[in-house]
Write an enzyme that holds these catalytic residues in place. Structure first.
Site, mmCIF file in Angstrom:
data_model
loop_
_atom_site.group_PDB
_atom_site.id
_atom_site.type_symbol
_atom_site.label_atom_id
_atom_site.label_comp_id
_atom_site.label_asym_id
_atom_site.label_seq_id
_atom_site.Cartn_x
_atom_site.Cartn_y
_atom_site.Cartn_z
ATOM 1 N N HIS A 134 -25.173 -38.327 61.581
ATOM 2 C CA HIS A 134 -25.683 -37.275 62.463
ATOM 3 C C HIS A 134 -24.511 -36.347 62.802
ATOM 4 O O HIS A 134 -23.355 -36.795 62.848
ATOM 5 C CB HIS A 134 -26.206 -37.955 63.735
ATOM 6 N N ASP A 211 -22.158 -45.618 65.620
ATOM 7 C CA ASP A 211 -23.128 -44.764 66.296
ATOM 8 C C ASP A 211 -24.451 -45.532 66.289
ATOM 9 O O ASP A 211 -25.128 -45.624 65.269
ATOM 10 C CB ASP A 211 -23.236 -43.442 65.521
ATOM 11 N N GLN A 214 -29.762 -44.862 66.858
ATOM 12 C CA GLN A 214 -31.079 -45.191 66.278
ATOM 13 C C GLN A 214 -31.295 -46.688 66.128
ATOM 14 O O GLN A 214 -32.301 -47.100 65.535
ATOM 15 C CB GLN A 214 -31.239 -44.512 64.916
ATOM 16 N N LYS A 237 -33.421 -42.685 73.759
ATOM 17 C CA LYS A 237 -34.020 -43.199 72.517
ATOM 18 C C LYS A 237 -34.402 -44.670 72.685
ATOM 19 O O LYS A 237 -34.837 -45.328 71.757
ATOM 20 C CB LYS A 237 -33.048 -43.027 71.347
ATOM 21 N N CYS A 375 -30.238 -32.736 62.299
ATOM 22 C CA CYS A 375 -28.799 -32.801 62.608
ATOM 23 C C CYS A 375 -28.042 -33.621 61.569
ATOM 24 O O CYS A 375 -27.086 -34.339 61.889
ATOM 25 C CB CYS A 375 -28.542 -33.353 64.008
HETATM 26 N N1 PLP Z 1 -26.524 -40.246 66.416
HETATM 27 C C1 PLP Z 1 -27.727 -40.399 65.864
HETATM 28 C C2 PLP Z 1 -27.875 -41.278 64.658
HETATM 29 C C3 PLP Z 1 -28.834 -39.746 66.403
HETATM 30 O O1 PLP Z 1 -30.033 -39.899 65.851
HETATM 31 C C4 PLP Z 1 -28.656 -38.926 67.536
HETATM 32 C C5 PLP Z 1 -29.774 -38.164 68.105
HETATM 33 O O2 PLP Z 1 -30.718 -37.820 67.420
HETATM 34 C C6 PLP Z 1 -27.378 -38.815 68.072
HETATM 35 C C7 PLP Z 1 -26.325 -39.487 67.494
HETATM 36 C C8 PLP Z 1 -27.104 -37.989 69.276
HETATM 37 O O3 PLP Z 1 -27.782 -38.487 70.391
HETATM 38 P P1 PLP Z 1 -27.787 -37.640 71.747
HETATM 39 O O4 PLP Z 1 -28.230 -36.264 71.390
HETATM 40 O O5 PLP Z 1 -28.758 -38.382 72.619
HETATM 41 O O6 PLP Z 1 -26.387 -37.674 72.270
#
Ligand code: PLP
Length: 417
Positions: A134, A211, A214, A237, A375
């Site tokens: 992401h 990270d 998900q 999430k 993203c």
């Molecule tokens: N990492 C992953 C794999 C994500 O799917 C997301 C959000 O879609 C993020 C990071 C970023 O999360 P946030 O926007 O809640 O900080």
């Protein structure tokens, strides 16, 4: 009083979908004059009654600033807020000092990039990522790399969405300073072999960040056993509120880091000659925190614990198999991301229309999906598509949602054919 008690739900005897769904009032919300099939869970999840009640209860009965006041409400707020930290730490099997409250996964990764990596980064150093990351797990590293004259390197993804481990290993070199990767891909659903990857990175004496945005709502997770140095995720999430998240970090890593943001609460003493820092994790929590966010996340964890993450994982896995078969019935639809053992995320393109138009047509039929690059622009490039349609599953989805999706896709195809 335990801050998380009011939100505790009794555990269902088995997977009772109707009862679980009744816990989420928004799922009964009519959209476009009909039934909602909410399949945009990778973007954000809906909130159960118990989380809504915990937030309401906090603002009605405990709202005050935490830590510094002596009055009754402030004490209630502090007990609830710090009780939430205890609950979150216990849920993931780690110490409360290792739970840093953030605004979300993005802020957690930025914190590590700026407070941990940047001071240790030298010209020529490398940060090893993967092509499926992401943007939140790419851009913070690029920003600090640019400041230090270092660079970001990404390991290849196979055609089915699996990480090419050979390539990843080959890119793990003496120049590597930190390794970061997603636990679960938000676009492909690929579940990386995180346990083995953490061991390999640490065998080289390198720090590793995962990270987990998900993963946390979909898989059982013991952060102590996993052993990563850093693990970041967002509450929204995981059936909790937006604008709140957690950075898990090993205590010794936090102790060795300088603060990132300055302000209230993160200090021990301040004078114009210089300041000293609070203990961890407070050293990294400047300013009035998102108190309700912490309480809401603790309530959300109670909720998922009441169902059981093993049960949630099994339910979503069964749904994923059903969804994959249903999508296969739609002519001209191509799934992107078919890695074995993947999580409940289905990205696809259709030969009849652009993903944006498909998403809009599905919306007219009450099906909420996401369209775009999610993203993950480098991943779109890797698969040679500008965008995909993404349906993503959560604990409250059922066959009826999938049937609605399938029907809507067939109708959409007829519309554009
Ligand atoms: N990492 C992953 C794999 C994500 O799917 C997301 C959000 O879609 C993020 C990071 C970023 O999360 P946030 O926007 O809640 O900080």
């Amino acid at each position: 009083m335990n801050a998380t008690q009011p939100s505790r739900s009794p555990a269902p005897a088995s997977y009772e979908l109707a009862r679980i769904r009744a816990d989420f009032p928004i799922l009964a919300e009519p959209v476009r004059g009909g039934r909602l099939a909410y399949l945009d869970n990778a973007a954000t999840t809906q909130k159960p009654e118990s989380v809504l009640r915990a937030l309401d209860d906090y603002y009605r009965h405990r709202n005050s600033n935490v830590h510094r006041a002596v009055h009754d409400l402030a004490e209630r707020a502090t007990i609830a807020y710090e009780g939430a930290r205890d609950r979150i730490a216990a849920f993931f099997g780690v110490a409360r000092e290792e739970i840093v409250f953030t605004r979300g996964a993005t802020e957690g990764i930025n914190l590590v990039a700026y407070a941990f990596l940047l001071p240790r980064l030298k010209p020529g150093d490398e940060i090893l990522l993967t092509e499926l990351e992401h943007h939140s797990n790419i851009v913070p590293w690029q920003l600090v790399a640019a400041r230090a004259g270092a660079r970001v390197v990404a390991a290849r993804i196979e055609d089915d969405g699996r990480l090419d481990l050979e390539d990843w290993r080959a890119k793990l070199t003496p120049r590597t300073r930190l390794v970061a990767f997603a636990h679960v891909s938000n676009t492909l659903g690929t579940v990386n072999p995180v346990v083995a990857m953490v061991r390999e990175v640490q065998a080289r004496g390198l720090p590793v960040l995962i990270d987990g945005a998900q993963a946390v709502a979909h898989l059982p997770l013991d952060l102590r056993a996993l052993g990563a140095d850093f693990y970041a995720f967002s509450a929204h999430k995981l059936y909790g509120p937006t604008g709140f998240g957690v950075l898990y970090a090993k205590r010794e890593r936090l102790e060795a880091m300088e603060p990132w943001h300055g302000g209230g609460d993160m200090i021990r003493s301040v004078s114009f000659e210089g300041s000293t820092w609070n203990e961890v994790p407070y050293k990294f929590e400047a300013g009035t925190p998102h108190i309700a966010g912490a309480i809401g996340l603790a309530a959300a964890l109670d909720y998922v614990a009441g169902i059981g993450l093993e049960n949630i994982e099994a339910h979503e896995h069964r749904l994923l198999e059903e969804a994959t078969a249903r999508l296969a019935s739609v002519p001209g639809l191509r799934l992107i991301g078919t890695a074995p053992g993947k999580a409940g995320i289905l990205s696809f393109v259709m030969d009849c229309a652009h993903p944006q138009d498909i998403g809009a047509a599905l919306d007219q039929q009450g099906v909420a999906v996401r369209t775009g690059h999610h993203c993950t622009m480098p991943l779109m490039q890797r698969f040679g598509v500008p965008a995909t349609v993404r349906a993503s599953l959560a604990l409250y989805n059922g066959s009826d949602d999938l049937e609605q999706l399938e029907r809507a896709l067939h109708k959409t195809r007829r519309l554009f054919a």
